[in-house]
Design a protein around this motif. Structure first.
Motif, PDB file in Angstrom:
ATOM      1  N   LEU A  69      53.587  32.788  43.741  1.00 34.77           N
ATOM      2  CA  LEU A  69      52.445  33.618  44.130  1.00 34.77           C
ATOM      3  C   LEU A  69      51.147  32.999  43.628  1.00 34.77           C
ATOM      4  N   PRO A  70      50.012  33.360  44.231  1.00 32.68           N
ATOM      5  CA  PRO A  70      48.720  32.859  43.740  1.00 32.68           C
ATOM      6  C   PRO A  70      48.529  33.256  42.266  1.00 32.68           C
ATOM      7  N   ALA A  71      47.686  32.515  41.574  1.00 33.53           N
ATOM      8  CA  ALA A  71      47.454  32.778  40.158  1.00 33.53           C
ATOM      9  C   ALA A  71      46.659  34.053  39.934  1.00 33.53           C
ATOM     10  N   LYS A  72      45.818  34.408  40.897  1.00 32.20           N
ATOM     11  CA  LYS A  72      44.954  35.570  40.715  1.00 32.20           C
ATOM     12  C   LYS A  72      44.749  36.265  42.051  1.00 32.20           C
ATOM     13  N   CYS A  73      44.620  37.581  41.978  1.00 25.56           N
ATOM     14  CA  CYS A  73      44.370  38.386  43.170  1.00 25.56           C
ATOM     15  C   CYS A  73      43.443  39.518  42.753  1.00 25.56           C
ATOM     16  N   ASP A  74      42.330  39.680  43.459  1.00 24.10           N
ATOM     17  CA  ASP A  74      41.343  40.690  43.086  1.00 24.10           C
ATOM     18  C   ASP A  74      40.672  41.251  44.338  1.00 24.10           C
ATOM     19  N   VAL A  75      41.462  41.890  45.187  1.00 24.08           N
ATOM     20  CA  VAL A  75      40.980  42.418  46.458  1.00 24.08           C
ATOM     21  C   VAL A  75      40.480  43.859  46.333  1.00 24.08           C
ATOM     22  N   ALA A  76      40.983  44.600  45.367  1.00 25.80           N
ATOM     23  CA  ALA A  76      40.657  46.030  45.246  1.00 25.80           C
ATOM     24  C   ALA A  76      39.158  46.329  45.168  1.00 25.80           C
ATOM     25  N   PRO A  77      38.365  45.577  44.404  1.00 31.00           N
ATOM     26  CA  PRO A  77      36.929  45.888  44.371  1.00 31.00           C
ATOM     27  C   PRO A  77      36.253  45.774  45.742  1.00 31.00           C
ATOM     28  N   ALA A  78      36.636  44.768  46.516  1.00 37.53           N
ATOM     29  CA  ALA A  78      36.063  44.612  47.857  1.00 37.53           C
ATOM     30  C   ALA A  78      36.494  45.763  48.752  1.00 37.53           C
ATOM     31  N   MET A  79      37.752  46.166  48.643  1.00 36.28           N
ATOM     32  CA  MET A  79      38.237  47.278  49.457  1.00 36.28           C
ATOM     33  C   MET A  79      37.531  48.568  49.069  1.00 36.28           C
ATOM     34  N   ALA A  80      37.354  48.799  47.783  1.00 39.00           N
ATOM     35  CA  ALA A  80      36.665  50.015  47.331  1.00 39.00           C
ATOM     36  C   ALA A  80      35.240  50.060  47.878  1.00 39.00           C
ATOM     37  N   ALA A  81      34.539  48.938  47.800  1.00 43.08           N
ATOM     38  CA  ALA A  81      33.162  48.885  48.304  1.00 43.08           C
ATOM     39  C   ALA A  81      33.133  49.104  49.815  1.00 43.08           C
ATOM     40  N   TYR A  82      34.055  48.496  50.543  1.00 41.30           N
ATOM     41  CA  TYR A  82      34.111  48.647  51.996  1.00 41.30           C
ATOM     42  C   TYR A  82      34.359  50.108  52.382  1.00 41.30           C
ATOM     43  N   LEU A  83      35.325  50.724  51.748  1.00 43.40           N
ATOM     44  CA  LEU A  83      35.671  52.112  52.086  1.00 43.40           C
ATOM     45  C   LEU A  83      34.523  53.066  51.785  1.00 43.40           C
ATOM     46  N   MET A  84      33.825  52.816  50.688  1.00 41.18           N
ATOM     47  CA  MET A  84      32.677  53.654  50.346  1.00 41.18           C
ATOM     48  C   MET A  84      31.567  53.464  51.383  1.00 41.18           C
ATOM     49  N   GLN A  85      31.298  52.224  51.738  1.00 45.73           N
ATOM     50  CA  GLN A  85      30.257  51.914  52.721  1.00 45.73           C
ATOM     51  C   GLN A  85      30.576  52.554  54.069  1.00 45.73           C
ATOM     52  N   GLU A  86      31.846  52.546  54.439  1.00 48.53           N
ATOM     53  CA  GLU A  86      32.273  53.101  55.727  1.00 48.53           C
ATOM     54  C   GLU A  86      32.459  54.621  55.678  1.00 48.53           C
ATOM     55  N   LYS A  87      32.213  55.190  54.502  1.00 42.75           N
ATOM     56  CA  LYS A  87      32.323  56.638  54.301  1.00 42.75           C
ATOM     57  C   LYS A  87      33.709  57.181  54.682  1.00 42.75           C
ATOM     58  N   VAL A  88      34.719  56.448  54.271  1.00 51.41           N
ATOM     59  CA  VAL A  88      36.105  56.879  54.469  1.00 51.41           C
ATOM     60  C   VAL A  88      36.356  58.057  53.531  1.00 51.41           C
ATOM     61  N   ARG A  89      37.142  59.011  54.002  1.00 49.51           N
ATOM     62  CA  ARG A  89      37.442  60.215  53.214  1.00 49.51           C
ATOM     63  C   ARG A  89      37.903  59.824  51.808  1.00 49.51           C
ATOM     64  N   ALA A  90      37.407  60.534  50.806  1.00 49.80           N
ATOM     65  CA  ALA A  90      37.663  60.198  49.401  1.00 49.80           C
ATOM     66  C   ALA A  90      39.153  60.094  49.090  1.00 49.80           C
ATOM     67  N   SER A  91      39.954  60.993  49.598  1.00 54.86           N
ATOM     68  CA  SER A  91      41.387  60.947  49.309  1.00 54.86           C
ATOM     69  C   SER A  91      42.023  59.684  49.901  1.00 54.86           C
ATOM     70  N   ASP A  92      41.563  59.265  51.082  1.00 50.81           N
ATOM     71  CA  ASP A  92      42.070  58.032  51.680  1.00 50.81           C
ATOM     72  C   ASP A  92      41.599  56.817  50.894  1.00 50.81           C
ATOM     73  N   GLN A  93      40.346  56.854  50.427  1.00 48.78           N
ATOM     74  CA  GLN A  93      39.837  55.758  49.602  1.00 48.78           C
ATOM     75  C   GLN A  93      40.738  55.569  48.386  1.00 48.78           C
ATOM     76  N   LEU A  94      41.053  56.670  47.729  1.00 48.49           N
ATOM     77  CA  LEU A  94      41.864  56.617  46.518  1.00 48.49           C
ATOM     78  C   LEU A  94      43.248  56.018  46.797  1.00 48.49           C
ATOM     79  N   LEU A  95      43.898  56.477  47.854  1.00 47.32           N
ATOM     80  CA  LEU A  95      45.233  55.975  48.193  1.00 47.32           C
ATOM     81  C   LEU A  95      45.218  54.487  48.520  1.00 47.32           C
ATOM     82  N   VAL A  96      44.260  54.070  49.329  1.00 45.84           N
ATOM     83  CA  VAL A  96      44.199  52.666  49.745  1.00 45.84           C
ATOM     84  C   VAL A  96      43.849  51.768  48.563  1.00 45.84           C
ATOM     85  N   VAL A  97      42.848  52.153  47.795  1.00 43.42           N
ATOM     86  CA  VAL A  97      42.437  51.311  46.660  1.00 43.42           C
ATOM     87  C   VAL A  97      43.561  51.211  45.631  1.00 43.42           C
TER      88      VAL A  97
END
Length: 110
Positions: A69-97
């Motif tokens: 596997l890759p040495a490092k993976c850090d996708v969650a911060p980008a996903m959190a920012a995207y979901l917030m920007q897109e105004k995705v429902r808070a409960s969905d944001q939490l599950l996806v992140v």
């Protein structure tokens, strides 16, 4: 359970979370979009497209090949920012992140 098995389960959970948030059903990017040199192919794909067609696909290929596997993976911060920007429902944001954080952790710690 091996790390590859754990990661496969985590990827299925990510897919389920994205489906629940209506983020999984996204058009397949044009072939040229995959040649992007930008992080997350941000100039050619939406983040959900990248997650589905690049991130999950590549990790599944590594699992199938029983590869390192890759040495490092850090996708969650980008996903959190995207979901917030897109105004995705808070409960969905939490599950996806949380699902992405689990994938990040499994990859980075192994």
């Amino acid at each position: 359970m091996s790390v590859h098995q754990q990661l496969q389960t985590a990827l299925l959970e990510l897919e389920a979370a994205m489906k629940a948030a209506d983020l999984w059903r996204t058009p397949t990017p044009e072939a040229a979009a995959f040649a992007s040199q930008q992080p997350f192919c941000i100039d050619t794909m939406s983040l959900p497209q990248w997650v589905r067609y690049v991130f999950v696909a590549r990790l599944n290929a590594l699992i199938d090949a029983d590869a390192e596997l890759p040495a490092k993976c850090d996708v969650a911060p980008a996903m959190a920012a995207y979901l917030m920007q897109e105004k995705v429902r808070a409960s969905d944001q939490l599950l996806v992140v949380r699902a992405v954080e689990r994938v990040d952790k499994l990859v980075t710690e192994n």
